[in-house]
Write a protein that holds these residues in place. Structure first.
Motif, PDB file in Angstrom:
ATOM      1  N   MET A  26      48.225  27.116  36.069  1.00 57.01           N
ATOM      2  CA  MET A  26      47.080  26.243  35.540  1.00 57.01           C
ATOM      3  C   MET A  26      45.784  26.186  36.180  1.00 57.01           C
ATOM      4  O   MET A  26      45.620  27.425  37.091  1.00 57.01           O
ATOM      5  N   PRO A  27      44.802  26.008  35.722  1.00 53.31           N
ATOM      6  CA  PRO A  27      43.095  26.079  35.656  1.00 53.31           C
ATOM      7  C   PRO A  27      42.849  25.559  37.295  1.00 53.31           C
ATOM      8  O   PRO A  27      43.380  24.969  37.685  1.00 53.31           O
ATOM      9  N   ASN A  28      41.789  26.594  38.180  1.00 55.07           N
ATOM     10  CA  ASN A  28      41.256  25.969  39.013  1.00 55.07           C
ATOM     11  C   ASN A  28      40.660  25.206  38.978  1.00 55.07           C
ATOM     12  O   ASN A  28      40.099  24.214  38.246  1.00 55.07           O
ATOM     13  N   ARG A  29      41.571  23.178  39.803  1.00 53.24           N
ATOM     14  CA  ARG A  29      41.042  22.156  39.340  1.00 53.24           C
ATOM     15  C   ARG A  29      39.580  21.925  39.730  1.00 53.24           C
ATOM     16  O   ARG A  29      38.862  20.688  39.852  1.00 53.24           O
ATOM     17  N   ARG A  30      39.381  23.144  41.643  1.00 51.71           N
ATOM     18  CA  ARG A  30      37.708  22.408  41.712  1.00 51.71           C
ATOM     19  C   ARG A  30      36.424  23.131  40.246  1.00 51.71           C
ATOM     20  O   ARG A  30      35.527  22.388  40.696  1.00 51.71           O
ATOM     21  N   ASN A  59      26.141  31.139  28.735  1.00 50.82           N
ATOM     22  CA  ASN A  59      25.041  31.120  29.392  1.00 50.82           C
ATOM     23  C   ASN A  59      25.389  31.916  30.659  1.00 50.82           C
ATOM     24  O   ASN A  59      24.158  31.440  31.480  1.00 50.82           O
ATOM     25  N   ASN A  60      25.698  33.461  30.826  1.00 53.12           N
ATOM     26  CA  ASN A  60      25.563  33.684  31.733  1.00 53.12           C
ATOM     27  C   ASN A  60      25.982  33.157  33.749  1.00 53.12           C
ATOM     28  O   ASN A  60      25.733  33.885  34.262  1.00 53.12           O
ATOM     29  N   GLN A  61      26.847  32.807  32.919  1.00 50.24           N
ATOM     30  CA  GLN A  61      27.012  31.621  33.616  1.00 50.24           C
ATOM     31  C   GLN A  61      28.560  31.960  34.602  1.00 50.24           C
ATOM     32  O   GLN A  61      29.139  31.245  35.538  1.00 50.24           O
ATOM     33  N   ALA A  62      29.303  33.070  34.285  1.00 50.24           N
ATOM     34  CA  ALA A  62      30.594  33.800  34.588  1.00 50.24           C
ATOM     35  C   ALA A  62      30.832  33.975  35.991  1.00 50.24           C
ATOM     36  O   ALA A  62      32.190  33.442  36.630  1.00 50.24           O
ATOM     37  N   ALA A  63      30.380  34.441  36.780  1.00 48.41           N
ATOM     38  CA  ALA A  63      29.397  34.311  37.511  1.00 48.41           C
ATOM     39  C   ALA A  63      30.245  33.104  38.999  1.00 48.41           C
ATOM     40  O   ALA A  63      30.561  33.010  40.320  1.00 48.41           O
ATOM     41  N   GLU A  64      29.235  32.064  38.615  1.00 48.68           N
ATOM     42  CA  GLU A  64      29.337  31.196  39.797  1.00 48.68           C
ATOM     43  C   GLU A  64      30.531  29.867  39.572  1.00 48.68           C
ATOM     44  O   GLU A  64      31.049  29.378  40.261  1.00 48.68           O
ATOM     45  N   LEU A  65      31.444  30.687  38.392  1.00 45.49           N
ATOM     46  CA  LEU A  65      33.079  29.642  37.937  1.00 45.49           C
ATOM     47  C   LEU A  65      33.782  30.857  38.699  1.00 45.49           C
ATOM     48  O   LEU A  65      34.784  30.458  39.696  1.00 45.49           O
ATOM     49  N   ALA A  66      33.765  32.164  38.781  1.00 44.23           N
ATOM     50  CA  ALA A  66      34.475  33.114  39.934  1.00 44.23           C
ATOM     51  C   ALA A  66      33.881  32.782  41.416  1.00 44.23           C
ATOM     52  O   ALA A  66      35.267  33.389  41.569  1.00 44.23           O
ATOM     53  N   GLN A  67      33.101  32.371  41.902  1.00 42.35           N
ATOM     54  CA  GLN A  67      32.866  32.157  42.871  1.00 42.35           C
ATOM     55  C   GLN A  67      33.792  31.247  43.490  1.00 42.35           C
ATOM     56  O   GLN A  67      33.854  31.364  45.418  1.00 42.35           O
ATOM     57  N   TYR A  68      34.650  30.526  42.896  1.00 42.30           N
ATOM     58  CA  TYR A  68      35.615  29.829  42.876  1.00 42.30           C
ATOM     59  C   TYR A  68      37.229  30.557  43.297  1.00 42.30           C
ATOM     60  O   TYR A  68      37.464  30.261  45.014  1.00 42.30           O
ATOM     61  N   THR A  69      37.099  31.690  43.665  1.00 36.34           N
ATOM     62  CA  THR A  69      37.940  32.073  44.364  1.00 36.34           C
ATOM     63  C   THR A  69      38.026  33.520  44.609  1.00 36.34           C
ATOM     64  O   THR A  69      38.799  34.561  45.220  1.00 36.34           O
ATOM     65  N   ASN A  70      36.814  34.035  44.060  1.00 37.16           N
ATOM     66  CA  ASN A  70      35.883  34.942  44.468  1.00 37.16           C
ATOM     67  C   ASN A  70      34.706  34.856  45.154  1.00 37.16           C
ATOM     68  O   ASN A  70      33.347  35.344  44.240  1.00 37.16           O
ATOM     69  N   PRO A  71      34.393  34.315  46.232  1.00 36.03           N
ATOM     70  CA  PRO A  71      33.059  34.423  46.965  1.00 36.03           C
ATOM     71  C   PRO A  71      31.906  35.105  46.733  1.00 36.03           C
ATOM     72  O   PRO A  71      31.025  35.889  46.977  1.00 36.03           O
ATOM     73  N   ASP A  72      32.480  36.366  46.897  1.00 36.10           N
ATOM     74  CA  ASP A  72      31.785  38.120  46.440  1.00 36.10           C
ATOM     75  C   ASP A  72      31.049  37.731  45.324  1.00 36.10           C
ATOM     76  O   ASP A  72      30.505  39.013  44.979  1.00 36.10           O
ATOM     77  N   ALA A  73      31.514  37.279  44.001  1.00 38.75           N
ATOM     78  CA  ALA A  73      30.976  37.379  42.830  1.00 38.75           C
ATOM     79  C   ALA A  73      29.087  37.041  42.202  1.00 38.75           C
ATOM     80  O   ALA A  73      29.235  36.910  41.319  1.00 38.75           O
ATOM     81  N   ASP A  74      28.923  36.681  43.641  1.00 43.40           N
ATOM     82  CA  ASP A  74      27.033  36.217  43.953  1.00 43.40           C
ATOM     83  C   ASP A  74      26.738  36.720  43.460  1.00 43.40           C
ATOM     84  O   ASP A  74      25.609  36.637  42.798  1.00 43.40           O
ATOM     85  N   ASP A  75      26.550  38.051  43.117  1.00 41.48           N
ATOM     86  CA  ASP A  75      25.715  39.551  43.089  1.00 41.48           C
ATOM     87  C   ASP A  75      26.682  40.302  41.321  1.00 41.48           C
ATOM     88  O   ASP A  75      25.483  41.385  41.534  1.00 41.48           O
ATOM     89  N   ARG A  76      26.754  39.322  40.940  1.00 36.86           N
ATOM     90  CA  ARG A  76      27.765  39.733  39.676  1.00 36.86           C
ATOM     91  C   ARG A  76      26.385  39.850  38.448  1.00 36.86           C
ATOM     92  O   ARG A  76      25.324  38.684  38.323  1.00 36.86           O
ATOM     93  N   ARG A  77      26.187  40.793  37.555  1.00 38.97           N
ATOM     94  CA  ARG A  77      24.802  40.847  36.847  1.00 38.97           C
ATOM     95  C   ARG A  77      25.986  40.944  35.307  1.00 38.97           C
ATOM     96  O   ARG A  77      26.482  41.058  35.381  1.00 38.97           O
ATOM     97  N   GLU A  78      24.652  39.339  35.151  1.00 41.35           N
ATOM     98  CA  GLU A  78      25.166  39.383  33.719  1.00 41.35           C
ATOM     99  C   GLU A  78      23.827  39.302  32.541  1.00 41.35           C
ATOM    100  O   GLU A  78      22.799  38.577  33.063  1.00 41.35           O
ATOM    101  N   PHE A  79      23.916  40.125  31.951  1.00 48.50           N
ATOM    102  CA  PHE A  79      23.077  40.690  30.699  1.00 48.50           C
ATOM    103  C   PHE A  79      23.301  40.061  29.032  1.00 48.50           C
ATOM    104  O   PHE A  79      22.280  40.397  28.422  1.00 48.50           O
ATOM    105  N   GLY A  80      24.139  39.334  28.939  1.00 49.10           N
ATOM    106  CA  GLY A  80      23.966  38.255  27.802  1.00 49.10           C
ATOM    107  C   GLY A  80      23.968  38.995  26.770  1.00 49.10           C
ATOM    108  O   GLY A  80      24.666  38.835  25.377  1.00 49.10           O
ATOM    109  N   ASP A  81      26.028  40.117  26.920  1.00 49.76           N
ATOM    110  CA  ASP A  81      26.123  40.476  25.514  1.00 49.76           C
ATOM    111  C   ASP A  81      27.035  39.181  25.104  1.00 49.76           C
ATOM    112  O   ASP A  81      27.472  39.969  23.952  1.00 49.76           O
ATOM    113  N   PRO A  82      27.890  38.430  25.645  1.00 50.29           N
ATOM    114  CA  PRO A  82      28.663  37.306  25.335  1.00 50.29           C
ATOM    115  C   PRO A  82      27.945  37.374  23.959  1.00 50.29           C
ATOM    116  O   PRO A  82      28.378  36.213  22.659  1.00 50.29           O
TER     117      PRO A  82
END
Length: 626
Positions: A26-30, A59-82
């Motif tokens: 199941m997805p993370n509830r937070r 919207n280049n915000q996948a890193a924001e969601l990843a921070q709930y389980t990986n606090p080091d994801a804030d330095d992830r670079r997203e350049f709009g490929d999706p």
């Protein structure tokens, strides 16, 4: 024991994300509080979380969601490929233009026009005028962007009595909750559909957090109702009763035009149907305070006693309001053909999320490597002692004093940076291959590098098959949408639609592949002159090849109005002035019939003299005298 549960469903492609799938699957509830709302059915929780996950990637915000389980994801670079993949797929799907066509309309206006062809042409004209007024192209773009990104898109149609036309709206699929039973086929049209979403708290207006739910349901035709209020002062609908007589008591009244059946059912004759119908669509628009909703209630069984019903512009309370239609005016558009017994489509990004993660990781590493390449790491040995600090900051023009035998070394990280860039190129090509988007469609190929048009056509093969399958999933949905537009226009008694018979209309998407216009024109001209292609087909083919033509019928009429040589052949073949006028598009009055010559009967006085004069015309003029 805490073993991870493997869930394989329409959204299993996101299971690799820790934030999406916990040990229970199941997805993370937070991270996804909206999907975990108390009123959301358990079977829809993973779907809503998948929608939010996909929207975050675009919207280049996948890193924001990843921070709930990986606090080091804030330095992830997203350049709009999706986002680039979505827009490219969307542009190819829709083509250069979208055209509403009704079979048989192209034959209207000819000499052998039939009643059905004239009706098809009338419906086509009305639908195109409606599409222009309702900004159909914009609505399609809004809905299809949702469908390509999230896997599903929603259209909602409603009759607007003020504008006297059908209105079209696009809804987020996260608001869409069809009621699908365990024994129902997911491909069948649901008989009960909810559109539901949370409304935030508004302290200024004194409004608490609320839930709004709009329900469309097909049910038996019931007795007529009218707007009223209950004992608590809520706006509700109450049944209308007939007036009691000495012989019959008061009883529920049926609606105007409805037909009571002997079996107790109520029938209705809809203007688009030949047979009587016993069902209608009911609309309910209600709001609940979230504090009034306790555990155990989901979107389909909310307590109606605590609902507050909305009122439309005509003052009608939307509490099971009879829409006078035997269909639900809502169209679900899946991005792909659903699997057997399934209802939902699949996002065009779904199978590529891991590749996008790898690309983002490579971009992050490249950014770090470029920092050390631009500002290299230096090692200084034998430096002359000074009062300066031991660590040096390298700036342009700086002089470093070294002692005897001293030296300065730098760490060159440019080879690693080049390798990271090559790795990113490989990942981008892998993503394009999985998505079936060739490099030429992504604009990453130099046109001068394409050896021939045939090679270009072959390279577009995967894209052609992709777009073909996507359009196959949409064809029946847009047929249904245009059918609903016609039916609602008849139900609303739009003036221009009086006497219209519902026709099968389709929405044709334009060409998406680059074409050699000169080569296409040469082929069409040869085929038309050889008599193996009609003028209608030639014009349609030119339009699909990218030639700018506002209306095919108008173009054909203008061409024929100047083909005088062909009109002469038509006159010689038929001898009909009317047919020639229809061909040229002008009114031609037929030549008057010359009067028949009446000769005097033989034996009457003067008849012989007339014959002599005809035989010897020179006798009267003295032609023999010279």
């Amino acid at each position: 024991m805490g073993l991870k549960q493997i869930v394989i469903d329409a959204w299993g492609w996101a299971n690799y994300k820790p934030v999406y799938s916990d040990p229970r699957g199941m997805p993370n509830r937070r991270a996804f509080p909206e999907a975990a709302a108390s009123w959301v059915p358990a079977g829809d929780e993973r779907r809503l979380a998948a929608y939010k996950l996909l929207a975050a990637y675009v919207n280049n915000q996948a890193a924001e969601l990843a921070q709930y389980t990986n606090p080091d994801a804030d330095d992830r670079r997203e350049f709009g490929d999706p986002s680039m993949f979505v827009e490219t797929t969307l542009a190819n799907l829709l083509g250069r233009e979208q055209t509403i066509t009704v079979p048989g309309a192209e034959q209207a206006g000819t000499a052998d026009e039939t009643v059905d062809q004239a009706m098809a042409e009338r419906v086509q004209t009305l639908l195109r005028a409606w599409a222009e007024d309702e900004l159909l192209e914009t609505r399609i773009l809004q809905t299809e962007r949702k469908a390509v990104t999230l896997g599903d898109g929603i259209y909602l149609l409603a009759w607007d009595p003020g504008k006297k036309r059908v209105r079209l709206k696009s809804f987020d699929p996260g608001f869409y909750f069809p009621v699908l039973g365990e024994d129902d086929d997911g491909a069948d049209y649901p008989t009960r559909i909810h559109l539901a979403w949370d409304l935030p708290e508004d302290p200024k207006k004194g409004l608490k957090p609320r839930l709004r739910r709009i329900t469309y349901e097909l049910d038996w035709i019931r007795p007529a109702t009218a707007s009223g209020v209950d004992r608590a002062g809520r706006a509700v609908r109450a049944p209308l009763m007939t007036e009691a007589t000495d012989t019959e008591p008061s009883q529920p009244a049926i609606g105007p035009g409805d037909i009571p059946g002997a079996d107790g059912f109520i029938a209705r004759q809809y203007p688009w149907a030949d047979d009587l119908s016993y069902v209608t669509c009911y609309l309910t628009d209600a709001t609940w305070d979230l504090g009034d909703l306790k555990a155990g209630h989901d979107v389909d069984d909310l307590p109606m006693a605590k609902a507050r019903y909305a009122t439309n512009a005509n003052g009608e309370v939307l509490d099971r309001l009879d829409l006078m239609a035997d269909f639900i005016p809502l169209v679900h558009v899946p991005n792909t053909v659903p699997d057997a017994q399934e209802h939902w489509g699949t996002s065009s990004l779904a199978k590529n999320l891991q590749t996008f993660d790898e690309i983002a990781g490579t971009d992050t590493d490249s950014a770090k490597a470029s920092a050390t390449t631009g500002s290299p790491i230096l090692a200084v040995a034998g430096r002359v002692a000074s009062n300066r600090r031991s660590e040096l900051t390298v700036v342009p023009g700086m002089v470093v004093e070294l002692g005897e035998g001293g030296r300065m070394d730098s760490v060159d990280t440019s080879p690693q940076l080049a390798e990271l860039r090559n790795h990113r190129t490989d990942l981008a090509e892998r993503a394009a291959t999985v998505a079936r988007l060739p490099a030429v469609s992504l604009g990453t190929v130099n046109p001068s590098e394409v050896p021939s048009g045939y090679a270009l056509e072959i390279s577009l093969g995967p894209l052609a098959s992709l777009i073909g399958f996507m359009r196959l999933a949409r064809a029946p949905k847009y047929d249904l949408l245009l059918k609903f537009v016609q039916r609602l226009s008849l139900a609303g008694q739009a003036p221009d639609w009086a006497g219209v018979t519902v026709q099968r209309a389709r929405l044709a998407f334009g060409s998406f592949t680059p074409t050699d216009k000169a080569a296409v024109l040469d082929q069409i001209v040869k085929a038309f002159e050889a008599g193996v292609m009609s003028l209608e087909t030639a014009i349609r083919t030119l339009t699909e090849a990218g030639w700018d033509m506002d209306d095919a019928e108008t173009e054909i009429a203008q061409i024929q109005s100047r083909r005088f040589e062909q009109a002469r052949f038509l006159a010689d073949a038929t001898g009909s002035t009317e047919a020639v006028g229809d061909y040229l598009g002008i009114d031609i009055e037929p030549d008057p019939t010359p009067p028949v010559v009446q000769l005097p009967p033989a034996g009457l006085p003067g008849a012989e003299d007339a014959d002599d004069e005809d035989e010897n015309p020179a006798s009267e003029t003295g032609g023999n005298d010279r």
